[in-house]
Design a protein around this motif. Structure first.
Motif, PDB file in Angstrom:
ATOM      1  N   ALA A  28     -33.702 -33.678 -25.431  1.00  0.00           N
ATOM      2  CA  ALA A  28     -32.658 -34.401 -26.149  1.00  0.00           C
ATOM      3  C   ALA A  28     -32.536 -33.868 -27.570  1.00  0.00           C
ATOM      4  N   GLY A  29     -31.381 -34.087 -28.172  1.00  0.00           N
ATOM      5  CA  GLY A  29     -31.151 -33.622 -29.529  1.00  0.00           C
ATOM      6  C   GLY A  29     -30.907 -32.123 -29.570  1.00  0.00           C
ATOM      7  N   VAL A  30     -31.383 -31.472 -30.614  1.00  0.00           N
ATOM      8  CA  VAL A  30     -31.192 -30.036 -30.806  1.00  0.00           C
ATOM      9  C   VAL A  30     -32.311 -29.289 -30.089  1.00  0.00           C
ATOM     10  N   THR A  31     -31.939 -28.471 -29.100  1.00  0.00           N
ATOM     11  CA  THR A  31     -32.950 -27.720 -28.357  1.00  0.00           C
ATOM     12  C   THR A  31     -33.165 -26.335 -28.924  1.00  0.00           C
ATOM     13  N   GLY A  32     -32.178 -25.779 -29.622  1.00  0.00           N
ATOM     14  CA  GLY A  32     -32.384 -24.513 -30.310  1.00  0.00           C
ATOM     15  C   GLY A  32     -31.890 -23.298 -29.580  1.00  0.00           C
ATOM     16  N   ASP A  33     -32.812 -22.474 -29.050  1.00  0.00           N
ATOM     17  CA  ASP A  33     -32.447 -21.123 -28.649  1.00  0.00           C
ATOM     18  C   ASP A  33     -31.627 -21.025 -27.373  1.00  0.00           C
ATOM     19  N   ASP A  34     -31.499 -22.090 -26.612  1.00  0.00           N
ATOM     20  CA  ASP A  34     -30.644 -22.029 -25.427  1.00  0.00           C
ATOM     21  C   ASP A  34     -29.161 -22.152 -25.775  1.00  0.00           C
ATOM     22  N   GLY A  35     -28.851 -22.617 -26.976  1.00  0.00           N
ATOM     23  CA  GLY A  35     -27.467 -22.600 -27.427  1.00  0.00           C
ATOM     24  C   GLY A  35     -26.674 -23.851 -27.103  1.00  0.00           C
ATOM     25  N   ALA A  36     -25.354 -23.734 -27.306  1.00  0.00           N
ATOM     26  CA  ALA A  36     -24.462 -24.887 -27.318  1.00  0.00           C
ATOM     27  C   ALA A  36     -24.536 -25.731 -26.053  1.00  0.00           C
ATOM     28  N   PHE A  61     -26.614 -40.181 -40.768  1.00  0.00           N
ATOM     29  CA  PHE A  61     -27.004 -38.770 -40.752  1.00  0.00           C
ATOM     30  C   PHE A  61     -27.239 -38.354 -39.303  1.00  0.00           C
ATOM     31  N   GLY A  62     -26.677 -37.221 -38.923  1.00  0.00           N
ATOM     32  CA  GLY A  62     -26.865 -36.712 -37.570  1.00  0.00           C
ATOM     33  C   GLY A  62     -26.276 -35.322 -37.458  1.00  0.00           C
ATOM     34  N   VAL A  63     -26.089 -34.879 -36.233  1.00  0.00           N
ATOM     35  CA  VAL A  63     -25.574 -33.541 -35.962  1.00  0.00           C
ATOM     36  C   VAL A  63     -24.054 -33.590 -35.974  1.00  0.00           C
ATOM     37  N   PRO A  64     -23.403 -32.682 -36.681  1.00  0.00           N
ATOM     38  CA  PRO A  64     -21.934 -32.675 -36.675  1.00  0.00           C
ATOM     39  C   PRO A  64     -21.395 -32.420 -35.274  1.00  0.00           C
ATOM     40  N   GLN A  65     -20.233 -32.986 -35.003  1.00  0.00           N
ATOM     41  CA  GLN A  65     -19.678 -32.911 -33.656  1.00  0.00           C
ATOM     42  C   GLN A  65     -19.015 -31.562 -33.424  1.00  0.00           C
ATOM     43  N   ARG A  66     -19.838 -30.564 -33.223  1.00  0.00           N
ATOM     44  CA  ARG A  66     -19.346 -29.224 -32.913  1.00  0.00           C
ATOM     45  C   ARG A  66     -20.369 -28.526 -32.017  1.00  0.00           C
ATOM     46  N   PHE A  67     -19.963 -27.428 -31.420  1.00  0.00           N
ATOM     47  CA  PHE A  67     -20.872 -26.667 -30.572  1.00  0.00           C
ATOM     48  C   PHE A  67     -21.744 -25.782 -31.467  1.00  0.00           C
ATOM     49  N   LEU A  68     -23.037 -26.010 -31.408  1.00  0.00           N
ATOM     50  CA  LEU A  68     -23.973 -25.335 -32.294  1.00  0.00           C
ATOM     51  C   LEU A  68     -24.386 -23.976 -31.731  1.00  0.00           C
ATOM     52  N   ASP A  69     -24.483 -22.981 -32.596  1.00  0.00           N
ATOM     53  CA  ASP A  69     -25.000 -21.681 -32.177  1.00  0.00           C
ATOM     54  C   ASP A  69     -26.489 -21.795 -31.866  1.00  0.00           C
ATOM     55  N   HIS A  70     -26.981 -20.841 -31.071  1.00  0.00           N
ATOM     56  CA  HIS A  70     -28.408 -20.844 -30.772  1.00  0.00           C
ATOM     57  C   HIS A  70     -29.204 -20.479 -32.017  1.00  0.00           C
ATOM     58  N   ILE A  84     -31.687 -25.302 -37.425  1.00  0.00           N
ATOM     59  CA  ILE A  84     -30.425 -25.993 -37.134  1.00  0.00           C
ATOM     60  C   ILE A  84     -30.412 -27.370 -37.780  1.00  0.00           C
ATOM     61  N   LEU A  85     -31.524 -28.093 -37.689  1.00  0.00           N
ATOM     62  CA  LEU A  85     -31.587 -29.407 -38.332  1.00  0.00           C
ATOM     63  C   LEU A  85     -31.394 -29.275 -39.836  1.00  0.00           C
ATOM     64  N   ALA A  86     -31.984 -28.239 -40.419  1.00  0.00           N
ATOM     65  CA  ALA A  86     -31.830 -28.033 -41.859  1.00  0.00           C
ATOM     66  C   ALA A  86     -30.373 -27.753 -42.218  1.00  0.00           C
ATOM     67  N   GLU A  87     -29.691 -26.939 -41.393  1.00  0.00           N
ATOM     68  CA  GLU A  87     -28.282 -26.656 -41.637  1.00  0.00           C
ATOM     69  C   GLU A  87     -27.432 -27.921 -41.564  1.00  0.00           C
ATOM     70  N   GLY A 116     -32.637 -33.143 -48.000  1.00  0.00           N
ATOM     71  CA  GLY A 116     -31.202 -33.317 -47.797  1.00  0.00           C
ATOM     72  C   GLY A 116     -30.807 -34.776 -47.696  1.00  0.00           C
ATOM     73  N   ILE A 117     -31.609 -35.553 -47.000  1.00  0.00           N
ATOM     74  CA  ILE A 117     -31.294 -36.973 -46.842  1.00  0.00           C
ATOM     75  C   ILE A 117     -31.458 -37.707 -48.169  1.00  0.00           C
ATOM     76  N   ALA A 118     -32.536 -37.413 -48.898  1.00  0.00           N
ATOM     77  CA  ALA A 118     -32.747 -38.070 -50.181  1.00  0.00           C
ATOM     78  C   ALA A 118     -31.600 -37.784 -51.132  1.00  0.00           C
ATOM     79  N   ARG A 119     -31.177 -36.538 -51.196  1.00  0.00           N
ATOM     80  CA  ARG A 119     -30.069 -36.176 -52.083  1.00  0.00           C
ATOM     81  C   ARG A 119     -28.795 -36.917 -51.694  1.00  0.00           C
ATOM     82  N   ALA A 120     -28.490 -36.947 -50.384  1.00  0.00           N
ATOM     83  CA  ALA A 120     -27.257 -37.596 -49.942  1.00  0.00           C
ATOM     84  C   ALA A 120     -27.298 -39.107 -50.172  1.00  0.00           C
TER      85      ALA A 120
END
Length: 611
Positions: free
Chosen positions: A384-392, A553-562, A568-571, A578-582
């Motif tokens: 679940a969430g961001v898996t990374g290298d397998d891509g969108a 705070f969450g993942v923007p609704q777009r297809f993420l590159d691998h 990816i979470l940092a981006e 990032g959360i503290a600043r926002a």
């Protein structure tokens, strides 16, 4: 010797002699083993289609002829032969080649489907479009594995292809008797009969009205070319049945480790550093599998369902101990879910283990076949969430948005191994409706203990409440990030309470009450922001009449590159900093008492910056 370096595109293949094609196949296998074991990726499926890929590109003229691959995890040889050998070393690396077909990489990649059983529907639509437009000089070729034929969409595609005997489509059936594991069900049994001398008089494909060619040796380029050329001349829908060996040419993948070599992890490039802080944390999937097996020993009504992914979803241990209570339905997530509803109607409690990305395919069944009937089915969503290298296509970022729409569904998001075990025990105890729990890919990390509990929620950090105080709502594995953000905000003079609801759907009433007592509520999740857990919290607060601002705070609704999960979470801004600043910026917009320039380094004696 003919090497990969001498082939810059499909046109270079057609001048090769039979011996040269054999040499090229061997060189491709060498590259696959060397590079894929270094970068990680799907090894076994690609080793099995080397000759088939060469033959396809010698017979058909890609990209004018459209060669489409089901699932797409067997397209590494295709990438090598279509001009990408020189950058193959960057496979699945940030900025490098995708592990699946990618339309942005090459005009030879027609579709980006990495969910199985879909290619025949693409082929049907493309062939219809060519017919309507009067295009007759392009072939439509669809490569599909025997494992994918266990999926319902494949048969919907065959049904429509067979309905038009005048419309040419070449279906290449890559039969290696496996998906992740040996293919199960009546279809593989029929294919096994076709492979024997005592084969039935007609194949199921011929009975449907399609032509059938084969079976042919999928590792003999000359035989493959003859079969493909014959199929192309027939002028209608035809199935070319090719027999291949998954993992061919790499002994560990050919032998008893075939399942493990379906996909391999990257090989470390530096020597391992001995650990001094105790053993590594367990894998999420292993924690789930072990706990389910223990529960199964105490609960004879528990049954497990998988869609051709017994080991990847952690069910192997349960299956070994309770084989009669384990059901592999093939690559058929829709059937898995509705079958689970039937099992529940029969007095059992099914646990359906899927990758989160594959739940997308069975949403209608979850909604109307399970939830409408209030069936006690537990869904366990891995990756679940961001898996990374397998891509969108493999990011599990859609599940929390989809799950919010299901009436009566209760959703748990554990933050560590301890809360996963607890959530699973609680989920299978529910008998009046469906439950779901989800966790990411990788290791659990250290357990994060609660400092307090509040109406069933875990309080991870407690501070005061008031207009300058923040309530951080952590969803699952974002607990560590939230605690880091809380530390940074505390340095900046804010009181921060961090709470983990554990069960995020429905939104706990106690969470709404806590939100009323704070100046800002911020939710943090690693799923899509649109309609996700944060949106549900914001809606619950609004429905209560609260005027407390909510920042999600969450993942923007777009297809993420691998790429790597952490990167990816940092981006996406999902870091403590990032959360503290926002959060400070959100409070600054609400109240001029907090200035944005306070985030910059201060002179001696000034308030510290959020770092």
């Amino acid at each position: 010797m003919t090497s990969i370096e001498s082939v810059h595109g499909p046109d270079d293949l057609r001048a090769l002699s039979p011996r040269q094609t054999e040499e090229l196949a061997a060189d491709i296998r060498r590259m696959l083993v060397e590079e894929v074991t270094r970068t990680g990726g799907h090894l076994g499926p690609n080793l099995g289609v080397v000759e088939l890929t060469i033959a396809l590109h010698r017979v058909f003229e890609s990209p004018r002829d459209r060669i489409m691959w089901d699932t797409g995890h067997q397209t590494y040889p295709h990438k090598i032969l279509t001009g990408r050998a020189g950058v193959f070393g960057g496979l699945r690396q940030p900025g490098g080649l995708s592990g699946y077909p990618s339309r942005t990489e090459s005009e030879h990649d027609v579709i980006e489907n990495s969910h199985a059983s879909t290619v025949l529907a693409y082929a049907d639509g493309l062939a219809k479009a060519y017919e309507l437009r009067g295009i007759t000089d392009r072939a439509v070729v669809a490569v599909i594995g025997d494992g994918a034929l266990t999926g319902g969409m494949a048969w919907e595609g065959l049904n429509n292809l067979a309905a038009a005997p005048h419309r040419p489509v070449v279906v290449v059936l890559n039969d290696n008797t496996r998906s992740y594991a040996p293919t199960v069900g009546g279809i593989p049994e029929h294919l096994a009969l076709l492979r024997t001398e005592e084969r039935p008089p007609h194949s199921v494909f011929e009975n449907m009205g399609m032509a059938y060619v084969g079976p042919v040796d999928g590792h003999d380029v000359a035989v493959l070319e003859q079969a493909l050329q014959h199929a192309a001349r027939l002028g209608g829908p035809v199935v070319v049945h090719c027999l291949t060996e998954k993992g061919r040419g790499h002994a560990p993948a050919e032998q008893d480790e075939a399942d493990r070599f379906h996909a391999v992890r990257p090989r470390p490039t530096t020597p391992a550093v001995p650990r001094t802080d105790g053993p590594a944390s367990p894998d999420w999937t292993d924690v789930f599998g072990a706990e389910l097996t223990e529960l199964g020993a105490r609960r004879p009504d528990l049954v497990a369902i998988t869609a051709a992914m017994l080991a990847p979803t952690g069910l192997s241990r349960f299956a070994d101990r309770f084989p009669e209570r384990t059901f592999d339905v093939g690559i058929a997530e829709q059937h898995a879910v509705t079958s689970a509803a039937g099992l529940a109607l029969g007095g059992l409690h099914p646990v359906v283990a899927l990758y989160a990305t594959f739940l997308n395919r069975a949403f209608d069944q979850m909604l109307l076949d399970v939830a409408l009937h209030r069936a006690p089915v537990t869904f366990v969503l891995d990756r679940a969430g961001v898996t990374g290298d397998d891509g969108a296509s493999h990011n599990g970022m859609w599940d929390l948005s989809l799950l919010q729409m299901v009436p009566g569904l209760r959703v748990a998001v554990p933050r560590d191994a301890a809360t996963l075990r607890r959530a699973l025990r609680e989920a299978v105890a529910v008998q009046d409706g469906p439950t779901a729990l989800r966790f990411p890919k990788g290791r659990t990390g250290c357990d994060i203990p609660a400092v307090d509990t509040a109406a069933g929620m875990d309080v991870l950090r407690r501070a005061g409440s008031g207009e300058r105080d923040v309530l951080l709502v952590s969803v699952g594995t974002m607990a560590g990030v939230c605690l880091e953000a809380a530390d940074r905000l505390a340095e900046h003079g804010f009181g921060v309470t961090v709470v983990d609801p554990r069960w995020i759907t429905p939104v706990p009433a106690a969470l709404v009450d806590m939100g009323l007592d704070h100046g800002l509520v911020a939710t943090v999740e690693d799923g899509g922001r649109a309609g996700g857990a944060g949106a549900a919290v914001a809606q619950a607060l609004a429905d209560s009449g609260a005027r407390t601002p909510v920042r999600t705070f969450g993942v923007p609704q777009r297809f993420l590159d691998h790429g790597r999960r952490g990167d990816i979470l940092a981006e996406c801004g999902l870091t403590g900093r990032g959360i503290a600043r926002a959060v400070v910026e959100a409070l600054a917009r609400r109240d001029d008492a907090v200035r944005i320039d306070e985030l910059a380094p201060q002179p001696v004696g000034g308030r510290p910056a959020v770092r």
